[in-house]
Enzyme design. Structure first.
Site: not given
Ligand code: FAD
Length: 315
Positions: A187, A238, A308
């Site tokens: 992560r 998480s 996280e």
């Molecule tokens: C029900 C549920 C289950 C989940 N299960 C998991 C799991 O099993 N494993 C896991 O790792 N995560 C999990 N997550 C967390 C999340 O889905 C992941 O971290 C996901 O990859 C975040 O993507 P996002 O587009 O929503 O990012 P955001 O929430 O929009 O952004 C997260 C971070 O990434 C940065 N970011 C976003 N896009 C970019 C870009 N293009 N360039 C640079 N930085 C960027 C943002 O600035 C921020 O700091 C879960 C979340 C939920 C709600």
């Protein structure tokens, strides 16, 4: 000022002001951002970044599934990629996509832009008889978010498969970057040397295999999630990283915190490493609960849980 900039630069994307980030994060809570830009494509995004005043804070977001903006809001501009940058296609191995040509019999490459939802990448790979990306099916964010977080589960992580990425810097310049240009861990992803760049797209190098079996695996993993995660209430997955050799959920549960709440934020009864919004939680309810859990686990077990989820903005 920004509206004038938009006219001047012939931008084609959508620029909004004073946007509630509760609408754009999966916790459905939090404050307002000053400016919110959704580009049309990479060229448009590049123009937008070129026109920004030098001191303007910039945050890229995808689906907000790992993010909380504090109730006091966020100064600067959020660049929203989910509704933009949605290209995805298959490529044969080729030195230009970071996958050696001699691997073309055994591997293929998925090119996806940062706004593509990770579950779509998983299904696309399986439909092209590529295996290994099934785990992305249960991660409800964009590929950009998965690259930024090195998202993963069930023993797999996003960067295991990355052969090349495209990034953009503050001046709107696009770069091709190899994985070795990043420090990558659980992560954790940081550019080395440090630089302010965001992800535009990635090439994922995946082994060829049985697509039907990969689709079955996706179904199995999704069923496992439905059984173990509180998906009916807004959450951000998480909240804490698992400490080495242990599980954050086990430690939290061991402290008797399952079901504990502050305001409308509650430690999920179903999965102790999830915090759910019972309805109308403030970002401050959620953050206070996070801090309370951290303190309780530290006091009882000596383990300092690390967040996280990302928290930004003013209190
Ligand atoms: C029900 C549920 C289950 C989940 N299960 C998991 C799991 O099993 N494993 C896991 O790792 N995560 C999990 N997550 C967390 C999340 O889905 C992941 O971290 C996901 O990859 C975040 O993507 P996002 O587009 O929503 O990012 P955001 O929430 O929009 O952004 C997260 C971070 O990434 C940065 N970011 C976003 N896009 C970019 C870009 N293009 N360039 C640079 N930085 C960027 C943002 O600035 C921020 O700091 C879960 C979340 C939920 C709600």
């Amino acid at each position: 000022m920004m509206a004038a900039l938009k006219r001047l630069m012939h931008l084609r994307g959508e620029l909004l002001e004073e946007v509630s980030m509760a609408r754009h994060v999966s916790w459905r809570a939090g404050g307002v951002v000053e400016r919110f830009y959704t580009p049309v494509d990479i060229e448009d995004l590049s123009l937008f970044l070129q026109g920004l005043p030098p001191g303007e804070p910039v945050y890229f977001i995808g689906l907000g599934s790992n993010l909380l903006v504090r109730d006091g809001g966020l100064r600067g501009t959020v660049v929203h990629l989910h509704a933009a940058l949605g290209d995805i296609h298959f490529e044969a191995c080729d030195s230009r996509n970071g996958c050696a040509e001699q691997d073309a019999d055994t591997h293929g490459v998925v090119y996806a832009q940062a706004g593509v939802a990770s579950p779509k990448v998983a299904r696309f790979a399986a439909n092209h008889d590529l295996v290994g990306a099934e785990f992305l099916a249960g991660i409800p964010g964009t590929l950009g978010g998965a690259l930024a977080m090195n998202a993963g589960c069930y023993g797999r992580e996003t960067w295991e498969f990355v052969s090349l990425v495209q990034t953009i810097d503050r001046h709107g310049e696009v770069h091709a970057r190899a994985p070795k240009e990043f420090d990558i861990a659980y992560r954790h992803v940081a550019a080395k040397p440090e630089r302010e760049e965001w992800f535009l797209s990635a090439w994922l190098r995946l082994p060829k295999g049985d697509g039907a079996a990969a689709r079955e695996e996706i179904k199995r993993l999704l069923a496992k999630r439905v059984a173990s995660q509180p998906l009916a209430l807004p959450n951000a997955g998480s909240v804490f990283r698992n400490p080495p050799g242990d599980f954050a959920a086990r430690l939290i549960e061991g402290c008797g915190l399952k079901g504990f709440w502050i305001g409308q934020a509650q430690v999920s009864e179903k999965h102790a490493n999830f915090i759910v919004n019972l309805g109308g939680a403030s970002a401050s309810d959620i953050e206070s609960l996070i801090e309370t859990v951290q303190q309780a686990v530290l006091d009882k077990t000596g383990v300092a849980l690390e967040r996280e989820v990302r928290i930004i903005g003013d209190k």
